[in-house]
Design a protein around this motif. Structure first.
Motif, PDB file in Angstrom:
ATOM      1  N   ALA A 134     -18.265  -4.830  19.330  1.00 31.31           N
ATOM      2  CA  ALA A 134     -17.890  -4.057  19.744  1.00 31.31           C
ATOM      3  C   ALA A 134     -17.363  -4.047  21.249  1.00 31.31           C
ATOM      4  O   ALA A 134     -15.542  -4.562  21.791  1.00 31.31           O
ATOM      5  N   THR A 135     -17.897  -5.545  21.842  1.00 27.93           N
ATOM      6  CA  THR A 135     -17.058  -5.739  23.029  1.00 27.93           C
ATOM      7  C   THR A 135     -15.940  -6.439  22.707  1.00 27.93           C
ATOM      8  O   THR A 135     -15.087  -7.205  23.859  1.00 27.93           O
ATOM      9  N   ASN A 136     -16.660  -8.006  21.717  1.00 27.89           N
ATOM     10  CA  ASN A 136     -15.031  -8.753  20.986  1.00 27.89           C
ATOM     11  C   ASN A 136     -13.979  -8.036  21.244  1.00 27.89           C
ATOM     12  O   ASN A 136     -13.028  -8.578  21.238  1.00 27.89           O
ATOM     13  N   VAL A 137     -14.323  -7.186  19.945  1.00 30.23           N
ATOM     14  CA  VAL A 137     -13.297  -6.250  19.552  1.00 30.23           C
ATOM     15  C   VAL A 137     -12.754  -5.609  20.750  1.00 30.23           C
ATOM     16  O   VAL A 137     -11.511  -5.922  20.720  1.00 30.23           O
ATOM     17  N   ALA A 138     -13.250  -5.238  21.435  1.00 28.93           N
ATOM     18  CA  ALA A 138     -12.216  -4.385  22.954  1.00 28.93           C
ATOM     19  C   ALA A 138     -12.005  -5.550  23.555  1.00 28.93           C
ATOM     20  O   ALA A 138     -10.704  -5.217  24.200  1.00 28.93           O
ATOM     21  N   GLN A 139     -12.368  -6.247  24.132  1.00 28.15           N
ATOM     22  CA  GLN A 139     -12.050  -7.731  24.444  1.00 28.15           C
ATOM     23  C   GLN A 139     -10.613  -8.208  24.036  1.00 28.15           C
ATOM     24  O   GLN A 139      -9.483  -7.956  24.709  1.00 28.15           O
ATOM     25  N   HIS A 140     -10.500  -8.085  22.636  1.00 32.95           N
ATOM     26  CA  HIS A 140      -9.573  -9.094  21.590  1.00 32.95           C
ATOM     27  C   HIS A 140      -8.153  -7.568  22.005  1.00 32.95           C
ATOM     28  O   HIS A 140      -7.489  -8.758  22.740  1.00 32.95           O
ATOM     29  N   TYR A 141      -8.087  -6.334  21.932  1.00 37.37           N
ATOM     30  CA  TYR A 141      -7.463  -5.474  21.976  1.00 37.37           C
ATOM     31  C   TYR A 141      -6.447  -5.465  23.204  1.00 37.37           C
ATOM     32  O   TYR A 141      -5.928  -5.297  23.987  1.00 37.37           O
ATOM     33  N   LYS A 142      -7.927  -5.289  24.806  1.00 34.52           N
ATOM     34  CA  LYS A 142      -7.763  -5.463  25.657  1.00 34.52           C
ATOM     35  C   LYS A 142      -6.441  -7.117  25.834  1.00 34.52           C
ATOM     36  O   LYS A 142      -5.511  -6.390  27.002  1.00 34.52           O
ATOM     37  N   GLU A 143      -6.793  -8.009  25.874  1.00 34.61           N
ATOM     38  CA  GLU A 143      -5.574  -9.188  26.195  1.00 34.61           C
ATOM     39  C   GLU A 143      -4.427  -9.624  25.739  1.00 34.61           C
ATOM     40  O   GLU A 143      -4.024 -10.142  25.699  1.00 34.61           O
ATOM     41  N   ILE A 144      -4.459  -8.299  24.122  1.00 28.07           N
ATOM     42  CA  ILE A 144      -3.095  -8.616  24.209  1.00 28.07           C
ATOM     43  C   ILE A 144      -2.613  -6.797  23.852  1.00 28.07           C
ATOM     44  O   ILE A 144      -1.412  -6.781  23.227  1.00 28.07           O
ATOM     45  N   GLY A 145      -2.758  -6.492  24.945  1.00 23.51           N
ATOM     46  CA  GLY A 145      -1.944  -5.411  25.215  1.00 23.51           C
ATOM     47  C   GLY A 145      -2.536  -4.168  24.664  1.00 23.51           C
ATOM     48  O   GLY A 145      -1.323  -3.329  24.722  1.00 23.51           O
ATOM     49  N   GLU A 146      -3.322  -3.723  23.006  1.00 24.42           N
ATOM     50  CA  GLU A 146      -3.153  -2.972  22.783  1.00 24.42           C
ATOM     51  C   GLU A 146      -4.283  -1.732  22.695  1.00 24.42           C
ATOM     52  O   GLU A 146      -5.109  -2.292  22.766  1.00 24.42           O
ATOM     53  N   ALA A 158     -29.989  -2.191  28.708  1.00 24.61           N
ATOM     54  CA  ALA A 158     -29.582  -2.521  30.304  1.00 24.61           C
ATOM     55  C   ALA A 158     -27.863  -2.606  29.508  1.00 24.61           C
ATOM     56  O   ALA A 158     -26.250  -2.527  30.880  1.00 24.61           O
ATOM     57  N   ARG A 159     -27.983  -3.220  28.721  1.00 22.46           N
ATOM     58  CA  ARG A 159     -25.983  -3.657  27.835  1.00 22.46           C
ATOM     59  C   ARG A 159     -25.273  -2.630  27.572  1.00 22.46           C
ATOM     60  O   ARG A 159     -24.213  -2.186  28.088  1.00 22.46           O
ATOM     61  N   ILE A 160     -26.363  -1.455  27.283  1.00 20.32           N
ATOM     62  CA  ILE A 160     -25.742   0.358  26.786  1.00 20.32           C
ATOM     63  C   ILE A 160     -25.162   0.372  28.235  1.00 20.32           C
ATOM     64  O   ILE A 160     -23.071   0.673  28.414  1.00 20.32           O
ATOM     65  N   LYS A 161     -26.066   0.829  29.021  1.00 23.43           N
ATOM     66  CA  LYS A 161     -25.502   1.157  30.633  1.00 23.43           C
ATOM     67  C   LYS A 161     -24.684   0.197  31.175  1.00 23.43           C
ATOM     68  O   LYS A 161     -23.642   1.046  31.886  1.00 23.43           O
ATOM     69  N   GLU A 162     -24.671  -0.611  30.769  1.00 20.68           N
ATOM     70  CA  GLU A 162     -23.085  -1.921  31.809  1.00 20.68           C
ATOM     71  C   GLU A 162     -21.879  -1.759  31.175  1.00 20.68           C
ATOM     72  O   GLU A 162     -20.668  -1.104  31.137  1.00 20.68           O
ATOM     73  N   LEU A 163     -22.045  -0.901  29.637  1.00 20.30           N
ATOM     74  CA  LEU A 163     -21.154  -0.884  28.595  1.00 20.30           C
ATOM     75  C   LEU A 163     -20.501   0.663  29.071  1.00 20.30           C
ATOM     76  O   LEU A 163     -19.229  -0.293  29.228  1.00 20.30           O
ATOM     77  N   THR A 164     -21.123   1.498  28.740  1.00 23.02           N
ATOM     78  CA  THR A 164     -20.523   2.593  29.378  1.00 23.02           C
ATOM     79  C   THR A 164     -19.584   3.064  30.974  1.00 23.02           C
ATOM     80  O   THR A 164     -18.297   2.914  31.029  1.00 23.02           O
ATOM     81  N   LEU A 165     -20.161   1.861  31.715  1.00 21.74           N
ATOM     82  CA  LEU A 165     -19.628   1.533  32.660  1.00 21.74           C
ATOM     83  C   LEU A 165     -18.336   0.633  33.261  1.00 21.74           C
ATOM     84  O   LEU A 165     -16.979   0.330  33.792  1.00 21.74           O
ATOM     85  N   SER A 166     -18.195  -0.546  32.056  1.00 19.48           N
ATOM     86  CA  SER A 166     -17.253  -1.755  32.385  1.00 19.48           C
ATOM     87  C   SER A 166     -16.600  -1.233  30.766  1.00 19.48           C
ATOM     88  O   SER A 166     -14.998  -2.307  30.790  1.00 19.48           O
ATOM     89  N   THR A 167     -16.452  -1.142  30.272  1.00 19.74           N
ATOM     90  CA  THR A 167     -15.504  -0.921  29.089  1.00 19.74           C
ATOM     91  C   THR A 167     -15.284   0.631  28.004  1.00 19.74           C
ATOM     92  O   THR A 167     -16.147   1.081  27.301  1.00 19.74           O
ATOM     93  N   PRO A 168     -14.304   1.580  28.996  1.00 14.99           N
ATOM     94  CA  PRO A 168     -14.561   2.898  28.157  1.00 14.99           C
ATOM     95  C   PRO A 168     -13.426   2.833  26.999  1.00 14.99           C
ATOM     96  O   PRO A 168     -13.861   4.120  25.877  1.00 14.99           O
ATOM     97  N   ALA A 169     -13.617   2.052  26.029  1.00  6.94           N
ATOM     98  CA  ALA A 169     -12.931   2.011  25.113  1.00  6.94           C
ATOM     99  C   ALA A 169     -13.710   2.273  23.721  1.00  6.94           C
ATOM    100  O   ALA A 169     -13.854   2.974  22.614  1.00  6.94           O
ATOM    101  N   ILE A 170     -15.106   1.647  24.155  1.00  9.31           N
ATOM    102  CA  ILE A 170     -16.432   1.867  23.909  1.00  9.31           C
ATOM    103  C   ILE A 170     -17.445   2.506  23.839  1.00  9.31           C
ATOM    104  O   ILE A 170     -17.770   3.398  25.369  1.00  9.31           O
ATOM    105  N   SER A 171     -17.796   3.861  22.814  1.00  3.56           N
ATOM    106  CA  SER A 171     -19.005   5.406  22.745  1.00  3.56           C
ATOM    107  C   SER A 171     -19.502   5.025  22.314  1.00  3.56           C
ATOM    108  O   SER A 171     -20.553   4.221  21.242  1.00  3.56           O
ATOM    109  N   PHE A 172     -21.091   6.010  22.188  1.00  2.00           N
ATOM    110  CA  PHE A 172     -22.156   6.108  21.686  1.00  2.00           C
ATOM    111  C   PHE A 172     -22.653   7.389  21.500  1.00  2.00           C
ATOM    112  O   PHE A 172     -22.374   8.339  21.963  1.00  2.00           O
TER     113      PHE A 172
END
Length: 167
Positions: free
Chosen positions: A69-81, A106-120
């Motif tokens: 999830a983190t890698n996919v979110a980062q990839h699309y953020k970098e290319i602006g999609e 701890a990772r989930i709490k961090e992701l919910t704060l830093s990466t809004p593209a990811i939901s659980f």
């Protein structure tokens, strides 16, 4: 009908062949390029959508899902999609989202704060079954949503064109 000799007929055939085989006019080329650009732009701005399924109580699988999830979110953020990612848990995989048993809390709490593209999403059926089996309320990590059925959620997202991955 116009009568013409052999030479005139040959010239006429040559002109018609030239018209048929000649490249499109500049105006036609511009219209075609504009249409292709419009199609590309619409496709490029369409949100990419990924659903990740976690149905095992295995920390390695949970971490792999979070890495994906983190890698996919980062990839699309970098290319602006735009991208939307849902991690759906059910069965033993619900431990991933339980407040009391999650090895990746701890990772989930961090992701919910830093990466809004990811939901659980947590399976309500599994949560209810665990409540009965353990004779206690099953609390989930904050910012986790409950769906009636995790399997149905995955199925419905796939039916809407989401890409499915099971780490």
């Amino acid at each position: 009908m116009i009568a013409c000799n052999g030479t005139a007929r040959a010239v006429l055939i040559s002109v018609v062949a030239l018209l048929i085989a000649s490249p499109p006019s500049i105006a036609q080329e511009k219209r075609q390029a504009s249409a292709q650009t419009s199609k590309r732009t619409a496709a490029e701005t369409k949100a990419h959508r990924l659903v990740l399924q976690v149905n095992s109580n295995d920390p390695a699988t949970m971490n792999l899902a979070l890495n994906n999830a983190t890698n996919v979110a980062q990839h699309y953020k970098e290319i602006g999609e735009p991208v939307e990612i849902e991690i759906v848990t059910f069965g033993p995989g619900l431990h991933m989202l339980r407040d009391d048993t999650s090895p990746v809390k701890a990772r989930i709490k961090e992701l919910t704060l830093s990466t809004p593209a990811i939901s659980f999403k947590a399976c309500g059926n599994t949560q209810e079954n665990m409540k009965k089996a353990e004779n206690k309320e099953i609390s989930l990590i904050s910012d986790v949503s409950v769906v009636k059925s995790g399997v149905v959620r995955v199925m419905e997202l796939q039916e809407r064109g989401w890409t499915y991955v099971r780490p």
